[in-house]
Design a protein around this motif. Sequence first.
Motif, PDB file in Angstrom:
ATOM      1  N   ARG A  64       0.784  -1.172  -0.379  1.00 32.23           N
ATOM      2  CA  ARG A  64       0.540  -0.130   0.102  1.00 32.23           C
ATOM      3  C   ARG A  64       0.753   1.132  -0.107  1.00 32.23           C
ATOM      4  NH1 ARG A  64      -3.124  -0.338   5.263  1.00 32.23           N
ATOM      5  NH2 ARG A  64      -1.476  -0.834   5.997  1.00 32.23           N
ATOM      6  N   LEU A  65       0.801   2.451  -0.280  1.00 29.55           N
ATOM      7  CA  LEU A  65       0.498   3.504  -0.352  1.00 29.55           C
ATOM      8  C   LEU A  65       0.576   4.271   0.898  1.00 29.55           C
ATOM      9  CD1 LEU A  65       2.441   5.588  -2.722  1.00 29.55           C
ATOM     10  CD2 LEU A  65       0.263   6.371  -3.343  1.00 29.55           C
ATOM     11  N   LEU A  66       1.786   4.549   1.710  1.00 29.04           N
ATOM     12  CA  LEU A  66       0.965   5.097   2.658  1.00 29.04           C
ATOM     13  C   LEU A  66       1.442   6.416   2.261  1.00 29.04           C
ATOM     14  CD1 LEU A  66       1.583   2.306   5.928  1.00 29.04           C
ATOM     15  CD2 LEU A  66      -0.055   2.967   4.225  1.00 29.04           C
ATOM     16  N   HIS A  67       0.988   7.520   3.176  1.00 24.90           N
ATOM     17  CA  HIS A  67       0.866   9.469   3.777  1.00 24.90           C
ATOM     18  C   HIS A  67       1.391   9.254   4.857  1.00 24.90           C
ATOM     19  CE1 HIS A  67      -0.076  13.019   4.299  1.00 24.90           C
ATOM     20  NE2 HIS A  67       1.036  13.780   3.111  1.00 24.90           N
ATOM     21  N   HIS A  75       5.523   6.717   1.418  1.00 25.93           N
ATOM     22  CA  HIS A  75       6.631   6.577   1.024  1.00 25.93           C
ATOM     23  C   HIS A  75       5.413   4.413   0.650  1.00 25.93           C
ATOM     24  CE1 HIS A  75       4.492   5.930   5.913  1.00 25.93           C
ATOM     25  NE2 HIS A  75       5.008   4.611   5.617  1.00 25.93           N
ATOM     26  N   LEU A  76       6.152   3.179   1.086  1.00 28.67           N
ATOM     27  CA  LEU A  76       5.365   2.327   0.663  1.00 28.67           C
ATOM     28  C   LEU A  76       5.754   1.969   1.766  1.00 28.67           C
ATOM     29  CD1 LEU A  76       6.493   1.103  -2.895  1.00 28.67           C
ATOM     30  CD2 LEU A  76       4.800   2.308  -2.324  1.00 28.67           C
ATOM     31  N   ASN A  78       5.945  -1.122   4.407  1.00 26.05           N
ATOM     32  CA  ASN A  78       7.390  -2.612   4.550  1.00 26.05           C
ATOM     33  C   ASN A  78       6.711  -3.457   5.549  1.00 26.05           C
ATOM     34  OD1 ASN A  78       7.338  -1.272   7.444  1.00 26.05           O
ATOM     35  ND2 ASN A  78       8.864   0.184   7.148  1.00 26.05           N
ATOM     36  N   GLU A  79       7.232  -4.563   5.726  1.00 28.40           N
ATOM     37  CA  GLU A  79       7.015  -5.934   6.416  1.00 28.40           C
ATOM     38  C   GLU A  79       6.216  -5.232   7.695  1.00 28.40           C
ATOM     39  OE1 GLU A  79      10.346  -7.893   6.886  1.00 28.40           O
ATOM     40  OE2 GLU A  79      10.621  -8.445   4.582  1.00 28.40           O
ATOM     41  N   GLN A  80       6.897  -4.476   8.769  1.00 28.73           N
ATOM     42  CA  GLN A  80       6.147  -4.078   9.460  1.00 28.73           C
ATOM     43  C   GLN A  80       4.840  -3.433   9.635  1.00 28.73           C
ATOM     44  OE1 GLN A  80       9.296  -2.583   9.112  1.00 28.73           O
ATOM     45  NE2 GLN A  80      10.156  -4.690  10.656  1.00 28.73           N
ATOM     46  N   ASP A  81       4.245  -2.805   8.358  1.00 30.12           N
ATOM     47  CA  ASP A  81       2.928  -2.675   7.809  1.00 30.12           C
ATOM     48  C   ASP A  81       1.852  -3.464   7.805  1.00 30.12           C
ATOM     49  OD1 ASP A  81       3.766   0.611   8.448  1.00 30.12           O
ATOM     50  OD2 ASP A  81       4.775   0.216   6.596  1.00 30.12           O
ATOM     51  N   ALA A 126      -0.545   4.076  -9.066  1.00 24.18           N
ATOM     52  CA  ALA A 126       0.728   2.875  -9.829  1.00 24.18           C
ATOM     53  C   ALA A 126       2.067   4.340 -10.178  1.00 24.18           C
ATOM     54  CB  ALA A 126       0.155   2.428 -10.332  1.00 24.18           C
ATOM     55  N   LEU A 127       1.415   5.361 -10.544  1.00 24.43           N
ATOM     56  CA  LEU A 127       2.866   6.215 -11.054  1.00 24.43           C
ATOM     57  C   LEU A 127       3.069   6.966  -9.992  1.00 24.43           C
ATOM     58  CD1 LEU A 127       3.943   7.880 -13.381  1.00 24.43           C
ATOM     59  CD2 LEU A 127       1.965   9.511 -12.976  1.00 24.43           C
ATOM     60  N   ARG A 128       1.923   7.240  -8.936  1.00 18.69           N
ATOM     61  CA  ARG A 128       2.924   7.791  -7.825  1.00 18.69           C
ATOM     62  C   ARG A 128       4.154   6.466  -6.809  1.00 18.69           C
ATOM     63  NH1 ARG A 128       2.218  11.869  -3.710  1.00 18.69           N
ATOM     64  NH2 ARG A 128       0.600  12.238  -5.309  1.00 18.69           N
ATOM     65  N   LYS A 129       3.647   5.220  -6.855  1.00 16.77           N
ATOM     66  CA  LYS A 129       4.501   4.113  -7.053  1.00 16.77           C
ATOM     67  C   LYS A 129       6.137   4.497  -6.635  1.00 16.77           C
ATOM     68  CE  LYS A 129       0.992   0.965  -4.411  1.00 16.77           C
ATOM     69  NZ  LYS A 129       0.347  -0.099  -3.830  1.00 16.77           N
ATOM     70  N   GLN A 130       5.320   4.282  -8.606  1.00 12.93           N
ATOM     71  CA  GLN A 130       6.611   4.226  -9.257  1.00 12.93           C
ATOM     72  C   GLN A 130       7.843   4.903  -8.547  1.00 12.93           C
ATOM     73  OE1 GLN A 130       6.297   2.351 -13.163  1.00 12.93           O
ATOM     74  NE2 GLN A 130       4.830   3.726 -13.085  1.00 12.93           N
TER      75      GLN A 130
END
Length: 209
Positions: A64-67, A75-76, A78-81, A126-130
């Motif tokens: 997921r995309l997190l703010h 940010h994307l 991570n394993e903690q999320d 998808a564009l923001r994640k890239q």
Amino acid sequence: MLVGGDKRLFAAHEDVLSISPYFRTALKENFLEDGAKQLALPDEEPEILSCVLEFLYKGDYYPRLLHGKRRDSWHLENEQDTSHNGGRGSSEATFFHPGVGDVVLRDTVVYCVAEKFGLEDLKRIALRKQGLQVGISADVILRSARYAYDNTPDSESRLRAHYLALIIRTRRTFKRSGTMQMEMEMGGKLFFDLFVAMCNHMDDLVEIR
């Protein structure tokens, strides 16, 4: 839905699929004997279709995309999320695309499929994640850029502009890339646009001076 060359079966609710104009139209014409509806998507990749379905149901796809409110940045997860993830989905930035015969950026393929399915919010995500991906090799970037050009209409500029800006920004790396030379020899609209963008970039630098 029967997805990919091996016809992997995916189930989804019609009202959810109908968020997409593409699916809404397709569902009007596809019935089975028991009244159910079935779509054949032989050209789609199951991993990418999973991302699309996750977006349709949850508004995003893994990771997921997190703010971050403190720094007002994205940010994307991570394993903690990811305790919610339950082992579903892949956090890898790239995946092997059988149609390409090599690895490409997953978010690029998601973006192109979102364009096809008419999902503007998915394209935006998808564009923001890239833009958050780091450490991607030059050959993967160039291969993904060509994929983006091959799978979006000329009227679509955001993903293409992303790649042009990325290549210009990291041009020193690409100058040393053997893949870059091979891609340039292949030519096409990607490198025409890159030439124009480079000229504009140099003009801007001259004006600043």
